[in-house]
Design a protein around this motif. Structure first.
Motif, PDB file in Angstrom:
ATOM      1  N   HIS A 167       0.834  -1.206   0.000  1.00 33.70           N
ATOM      2  CA  HIS A 167       0.000   0.000   0.000  1.00 33.70           C
ATOM      3  C   HIS A 167       0.870   1.258   0.000  1.00 33.70           C
ATOM      4  O   HIS A 167       0.511   2.262  -0.613  1.00 33.70           O
ATOM      5  N   GLY A 168       2.012   1.185   0.665  1.00 32.13           N
ATOM      6  CA  GLY A 168       2.940   2.312   0.643  1.00 32.13           C
ATOM      7  C   GLY A 168       3.401   2.626  -0.762  1.00 32.13           C
ATOM      8  O   GLY A 168       3.536   3.796  -1.145  1.00 32.13           O
ATOM      9  N   TYR A 169       3.605   1.581  -1.563  1.00 29.16           N
ATOM     10  CA  TYR A 169       3.994   1.789  -2.965  1.00 29.16           C
ATOM     11  C   TYR A 169       2.874   2.463  -3.743  1.00 29.16           C
ATOM     12  O   TYR A 169       3.121   3.349  -4.569  1.00 29.16           O
ATOM     13  N   HIS A 170       1.630   2.053  -3.500  1.00 28.55           N
ATOM     14  CA  HIS A 170       0.498   2.671  -4.189  1.00 28.55           C
ATOM     15  C   HIS A 170       0.419   4.170  -3.867  1.00 28.55           C
ATOM     16  O   HIS A 170       0.138   4.990  -4.749  1.00 28.55           O
ATOM     17  N   LEU A 171       0.653   4.505  -2.624  1.00 27.53           N
ATOM     18  CA  LEU A 171       0.649   5.922  -2.228  1.00 27.53           C
ATOM     19  C   LEU A 171       1.794   6.665  -2.888  1.00 27.53           C
ATOM     20  O   LEU A 171       1.633   7.785  -3.389  1.00 27.53           O
ATOM     21  N   LEU A 172       2.955   6.054  -2.894  1.00 25.13           N
ATOM     22  CA  LEU A 172       4.146   6.675  -3.466  1.00 25.13           C
ATOM     23  C   LEU A 172       3.994   6.920  -4.960  1.00 25.13           C
ATOM     24  O   LEU A 172       4.453   7.941  -5.493  1.00 25.13           O
ATOM     25  N   SER A 173       3.329   6.013  -5.634  1.00 26.99           N
ATOM     26  CA  SER A 173       3.152   6.139  -7.084  1.00 26.99           C
ATOM     27  C   SER A 173       2.059   7.131  -7.466  1.00 26.99           C
ATOM     28  O   SER A 173       1.845   7.404  -8.649  1.00 26.99           O
ATOM     29  N   GLY A 174       1.353   7.690  -6.461  1.00 28.97           N
ATOM     30  CA  GLY A 174       0.327   8.693  -6.738  1.00 28.97           C
ATOM     31  C   GLY A 174      -1.058   8.138  -6.925  1.00 28.97           C
ATOM     32  O   GLY A 174      -1.978   8.864  -7.337  1.00 28.97           O
TER      33      GLY A 174
ATOM     34  N   LYS B 125      -1.558   4.694  16.335  1.00 32.46           N
ATOM     35  CA  LYS B 125      -2.316   3.439  16.197  1.00 32.46           C
ATOM     36  C   LYS B 125      -3.775   3.717  15.858  1.00 32.46           C
ATOM     37  O   LYS B 125      -4.384   3.033  15.026  1.00 32.46           O
ATOM     38  N   ARG B 126      -4.338   4.745  16.477  1.00 34.65           N
ATOM     39  CA  ARG B 126      -5.722   5.122  16.195  1.00 34.65           C
ATOM     40  C   ARG B 126      -5.856   5.661  14.772  1.00 34.65           C
ATOM     41  O   ARG B 126      -6.804   5.327  14.051  1.00 34.65           O
ATOM     42  N   GLU B 127      -4.908   6.482  14.351  1.00 30.03           N
ATOM     43  CA  GLU B 127      -4.917   7.016  12.983  1.00 30.03           C
ATOM     44  C   GLU B 127      -4.837   5.887  11.959  1.00 30.03           C
ATOM     45  O   GLU B 127      -5.545   5.902  10.944  1.00 30.03           O
ATOM     46  N   LEU B 128      -3.992   4.911  12.229  1.00 33.51           N
ATOM     47  CA  LEU B 128      -3.817   3.793  11.314  1.00 33.51           C
ATOM     48  C   LEU B 128      -5.104   2.970  11.205  1.00 33.51           C
ATOM     49  O   LEU B 128      -5.529   2.609  10.098  1.00 33.51           O
ATOM     50  N   ALA B 129      -5.721   2.690  12.343  1.00 38.76           N
ATOM     51  CA  ALA B 129      -6.955   1.894  12.349  1.00 38.76           C
ATOM     52  C   ALA B 129      -8.068   2.605  11.591  1.00 38.76           C
ATOM     53  O   ALA B 129      -8.801   1.988  10.804  1.00 38.76           O
ATOM     54  N   GLN B 130      -8.201   3.909  11.801  1.00 40.14           N
ATOM     55  CA  GLN B 130      -9.240   4.678  11.123  1.00 40.14           C
ATOM     56  C   GLN B 130      -9.006   4.717   9.607  1.00 40.14           C
ATOM     57  O   GLN B 130      -9.948   4.572   8.815  1.00 40.14           O
ATOM     58  N   TYR B 131      -7.768   4.895   9.216  1.00 39.52           N
ATOM     59  CA  TYR B 131      -7.444   4.966   7.788  1.00 39.52           C
ATOM     60  C   TYR B 131      -7.695   3.624   7.100  1.00 39.52           C
ATOM     61  O   TYR B 131      -8.319   3.568   6.022  1.00 39.52           O
ATOM     62  N   MET B 132      -7.237   2.546   7.707  1.00 44.03           N
ATOM     63  CA  MET B 132      -7.423   1.227   7.107  1.00 44.03           C
ATOM     64  C   MET B 132      -8.906   0.856   7.029  1.00 44.03           C
ATOM     65  O   MET B 132      -9.335   0.182   6.086  1.00 44.03           O
ATOM     66  N   ALA B 133      -9.693   1.297   8.018  1.00 42.61           N
ATOM     67  CA  ALA B 133     -11.130   1.031   7.992  1.00 42.61           C
ATOM     68  C   ALA B 133     -11.783   1.744   6.810  1.00 42.61           C
ATOM     69  O   ALA B 133     -12.681   1.198   6.147  1.00 42.61           O
ATOM     70  N   LYS B 134     -11.315   2.976   6.526  1.00 41.62           N
ATOM     71  CA  LYS B 134     -11.864   3.728   5.396  1.00 41.62           C
ATOM     72  C   LYS B 134     -11.450   3.115   4.066  1.00 41.62           C
ATOM     73  O   LYS B 134     -12.216   3.130   3.097  1.00 41.62           O
ATOM     74  N   ILE B 135     -10.252   2.564   4.001  1.00 36.43           N
ATOM     75  CA  ILE B 135      -9.801   1.884   2.782  1.00 36.43           C
ATOM     76  C   ILE B 135     -10.645   0.632   2.549  1.00 36.43           C
ATOM     77  O   ILE B 135     -11.107   0.354   1.436  1.00 36.43           O
ATOM     78  N   LYS B 136     -10.864  -0.110   3.633  1.00 44.00           N
ATOM     79  CA  LYS B 136     -11.615  -1.361   3.534  1.00 44.00           C
ATOM     80  C   LYS B 136     -13.074  -1.128   3.150  1.00 44.00           C
ATOM     81  O   LYS B 136     -13.666  -1.886   2.371  1.00 44.00           O
TER      82      LYS B 136
END
Length: 503
Positions: A82-89, A484-495
């Motif tokens: 996922h980091g690569y997807h972000l990096l690639s724009g 940790k809270r930021e990560l959980a919220q972000y991944m939930a929105k992606i899912k």
């Protein structure tokens, strides 16, 4: 850059060369003992295992990297794609706040870490620890990815975006604002001030004077050696570099990002390609080289030698290979265009991976494959060992190494000028006057660094960079639940599909 800025830069950098004349020994004589005392404190040794001693600050950094890797359930591995997807724009949005893209933020931060430590520091580590040092170097690179994720997420989370669109972020902001949120504003303020002071000192020394000094040394080596014109007129080399740096940094992070987004890939390709050529020319030795790395890593003597070689010598040069835990990179990453702080933390995972796992490993492999790993631990091996290893297969490589050394030094100075400026702004406020004051100071120190040895000062500046990790890591431990809270919220929105690819 306006003409008056060019003239001012020339005038003040020339004054730097005049200042340098005749004061080298005096500075070391007067303040050397005090600077050495601070350096000794930061790098003081503590017992490890089997009679090996390690600087306490190294243990401080490694324990933190290990803790964050476990606390975030190996975020360095499971979010790599996922980091690569972000990096690639793939998830870029033009309306997001910030000044640079994910890619530009990464290259700016990489420009501060991919440097002479990848060339000289790795050679020194392999020289002391043998082939097994390479394995421990890779392990440390992977662990450092987790620390980088935490500090760069916080850098965006607590950044300040001014009305003119300029971004001010980094440890100064998340220490003061993050601690204040939890009712410890006074503690956070003290930690932020300590970090800012150390950052300014480190930017002028390790991120500036050391870089130009070592680049000059390599240029002198291929243009006549000791007694040559440049050897006797180092200030002229410093003046040229200062003008080039000045033209770039006056434009701020946008200008730095544009330069580094082109320069970092270019210099990385030059160096990596040269390394792969040497490896390909010795393809029959690849298997034995990897075998030596594995065997050396897990024999008791080599394992300890590898740890000492990598953690002390390899990472120590140029503020560790990847600066994970130092906090400096979060200053650059905080300027990214994003509405989700955790996205930049995930992009930042690639910084230690590229810097340490890829570039440093290629350096170590070339040295090993070319047969330049000493039979016994050898201190003091650095850029000369790397040059000899490459030169054994490519006779003209010392010239390529010279170009790489100059580009690495230049890009490192660009990044650290920005780090130091933001720390300066935190202490003395925002505005053109403050920015110009710091930028001129930085440029003058480039010329001073090319004209003087300043052994004690450069050692002190290295200690200042490592000292940045003390307040920074305290903040990372304290604010880890926020990440940790930021990560959980972000991944939930992606899912859930709330956050979708932009293209």
């Amino acid at each position: 850059m306006k003409i008056k800025h060019v003239l001012l830069t020339l005038m003040l950098t020339l004054s730097g060369s005049v200042l340098a004349e005749g004061v080298d020994e005096k500075i070391n004589e007067v303040v050397g003992p005090y600077l050495n005392g601070f350096t000794g404190l930061i790098f003081s040794q503590i017992p490890f295992f089997g009679g090996v001693t390690v600087p306490w600050v190294v243990i401080w950094l490694v324990i933190a990297a290990t803790f964050f890797t476990i606390y975030f359930k190996f975020i360095n591995l499971r979010s790599f794609r996922h980091g690569y997807h972000l990096l690639s724009g793939k998830y870029d949005y033009s309306k997001a706040q910030g000044e640079v893209t994910h890619f530009q933020a990464l290259t700016t931060a990489l420009s501060g870490t991919v440097g002479l430590g990848n060339i000289a520091g790795v050679a020194a580590a392999v020289g002391i620890g043998g082939a097994g040092a390479t394995f421990w170097m890779i392990v440390c690179g992977f662990l450092g990815m987790s620390t980088k994720f935490v500090e760069c997420t916080l850098g965006v989370k607590y950044r300040d975006v001014l009305p003119n669109g300029h971004v001010h972020g980094g440890p100064m902001r998340y220490l003061s604002k993050g601690f204040a949120e939890k009712g410890f504003g006074g503690v956070g303020k003290v930690l932020a001030v300590v970090f800012a002071i150390c950052c300014i000192g480190g930017s002028l020394g390790g991120g500036n004077m050391f870089q130009v000094n070592q680049a000059l040394e390599q240029v002198v080596a291929v243009t006549g050696g000791e007694g040559s014109f440049l050897d006797n007129n180092g200030w002229l080399f410093g003046l040229i570099v200062a003008v080039l740096v000045g033209i770039t940094i006056i434009g701020g992070i946008k200008s730095i990002g544009k330069v580094t987004s082109k320069l970092v890939p270019f210099m990385g390709i030059i160096y990596v390609f040269s390394g792969l050529v040497v490896i390909a020319m010795n393809y029959d030795k690849i298997g034995p080289a990897f075998g030596a790395i594995i065997d050396g890593a897990f024999s008791t003597q080599s394992a300890f030698g590898g740890l000492v070689g990598v953690l002390i010598v390899g990472f120590q040069r140029a503020a560790f290979s990847n600066e994970a835990g130092i906090g400096s990179a979060s200053i650059a990453h905080s300027a990214v265009k994003t509405d989700h702080p955790v996205t930049e933390g995930l992009v930042a995972l690639y910084e230690p991976f590229i810097d340490t796992v890829v570039v440093c490993t290629i350096t170590a492999l070339v040295i090993g494959i070319a047969g330049f790993i000493p039979d016994a631990p050898t201190a003091g091996q650095g850029i000369a060992l790397t040059s000899a290893a490459f030169g054994s297969a490519i006779s003209w490589f010392p010239y390529v190494l010279t170009i790489a050394a100059v580009l690495f030094a230049f890009s490192t100075m660009l990044a650290w000028s920005y780090y130091g400026l933001r720390a300066f702004n935190y202490l003395f406020g925002h505005g053109k006057a403050q920015d110009m004051t710091y930028n001129i100071l930085f440029l003058v120190f480039i010329v001073i660094g090319s004209s003087m040895s300043l052994t004690a000062v450069i050692g002190f500046s290295d200690a200042m960079i490592f000292a940045m990790s003390v307040p920074n890591l305290i903040g990372l431990y304290f604010l880890a639940p926020v990440v940790k809270r930021e990560l959980a919220q972000y991944m939930a929105k992606i899912k859930s599909g709330e956050i979708k690819p932009s293209r």
